[in-house]
Design a protein around this motif. Structure first.
Motif, PDB file in Angstrom:
ATOM      1  N   MET A   1      43.552  45.289  49.500  1.00  0.00           N
ATOM      2  CA  MET A   1      43.849  44.400  48.385  1.00  0.00           C
ATOM      3  C   MET A   1      45.356  44.223  48.209  1.00  0.00           C
ATOM      4  N   THR A   5      47.074  42.115  42.854  1.00  0.00           N
ATOM      5  CA  THR A   5      45.677  42.274  42.423  1.00  0.00           C
ATOM      6  C   THR A   5      45.475  43.685  41.877  1.00  0.00           C
ATOM      7  N   SER A   9      44.631  44.714  37.994  1.00  0.00           N
ATOM      8  CA  SER A   9      43.422  45.478  37.673  1.00  0.00           C
ATOM      9  C   SER A   9      43.792  46.745  36.916  1.00  0.00           C
ATOM     10  N   GLU A 221      40.840  36.128  47.328  1.00  0.00           N
ATOM     11  CA  GLU A 221      41.697  37.000  46.519  1.00  0.00           C
ATOM     12  C   GLU A 221      42.824  36.212  45.853  1.00  0.00           C
ATOM     13  N   LEU A 225      40.260  35.588  42.636  1.00  0.00           N
ATOM     14  CA  LEU A 225      40.366  36.906  42.006  1.00  0.00           C
ATOM     15  C   LEU A 225      41.671  37.074  41.215  1.00  0.00           C
ATOM     16  N   GLY A 226      42.796  36.704  41.837  1.00  0.00           N
ATOM     17  CA  GLY A 226      44.096  36.847  41.178  1.00  0.00           C
ATOM     18  C   GLY A 226      44.165  36.081  39.861  1.00  0.00           C
TER      19      GLY A 226
END
Ligand SMILES: [Zn+2]
Length: 245
Positions: A1, A5, A9, A221, A225-226
């Motif tokens: 990852m 990211t 998290s 990602e 996701l980001g």
């Protein structure tokens, strides 16, 4: 990852668990052990402590990747973090080994708590390192300019640290934030195709079945996701800092 990211998290993990921390009865007893640490249990975390915790937890979510001396975060504070990264890489047996495990997450948190409890200067060094890692991870730095990036990072980290100090932030929660950050990293890497040795020293790697793990740095990602994590972190900051919203 990717670094950012992980850092996002870590911040999200802290903002989710922070209100629960103040409800832990054990912390009241722990606060009696501390020297000049301000207990966090008297009321709730102050807004400055919520921000400080999110920064520290985001930085701690980068800590496991200090086992990778060629990663950008190893250049956070120039040669200082590069040497640290080399040492971590050597001690942990290479990239994605000991530092990507439950044992490391607990040991790092416990170590930070004991250090903070006994040596305020040690606590300050840990906090400064975590803030630096967090800022570097979210993209503070100039590509290709290693020394300039390190100087910018040192300056911004110093400013953040002084601001937190002037807001009388207490650090009793430091160990918790470090452990949660490392755990967020391990969970994140378990979602990737390579997985992590969660129960190190057992070698078995934990990863998603059927090769559905995320491929680091690919479109999912970066494009999904980001941005989703960014929105979650901003939303959680708003909820924690402005509870009347
Ligand atoms: Zn990792």
């Amino acid at each position: 990852m990717m670094g950012h990211t992980h850092a996002l998290s870590g911040a999200a993990a802290w903002l989710l668990v922070a209100p629960g921390l103040v409800a832990l009865p054990g912390l009241t007893a722990l606060s009696g052990l501390t020297g000049d640490l301000t207990p966090i249990v008297a009321n709730a975390l102050s807004p400055a402590e919520v921000v400080a915790g999110a920064l520290v937890c985001a930085g701690a979510a980068m800590l496991p990747d200090l086992d990778h001396p060629h990663a950008t975060i190893a250049q956070t504070f120039g040669p200082a973090t590069w040497v640290l990264s080399k040492a971590v890489n050597w001690a942990s047996g290479g990239h994605r080994h000991a530092t990507h495990s439950l044992v490391f997450a607990i040991a790092a948190g416990l170590g930070a708590h004991l250090l903070a409890d006994r040596f305020p200067i040690g606590r300050d060094i840990v906090v400064i390192l975590m803030i630096g890692l967090a800022l570097r991870a979210v993209g503070i730095g100039i590509p290709g300019k290693t020394i300039t990036s390190a100087m910018v990072n040192i300056g911004l980290t110093a400013m953040a640290f002084i601001l937190l100090r002037s807001a009388h932030v207490g650090y009793l929660w430091l160990g918790f934030a470090i452990t949660f950050g490392c755990l967020a990293h391990v969970v994140g890497d378990c979602l990737t195709e390579r997985g992590c040795p969660v129960l190190w020293p057992l070698r078995h790697r934990w990863l998603l079945p059927w090769k559905i793990g995320i491929k680091t740095g690919r479109a999912f990602e970066i494009k999904i996701l980001g941005p989703v994590l960014s929105v979650i972190v901003i939303g959680l900051f708003a909820a924690r800092l402005m509870p009347s919203l």
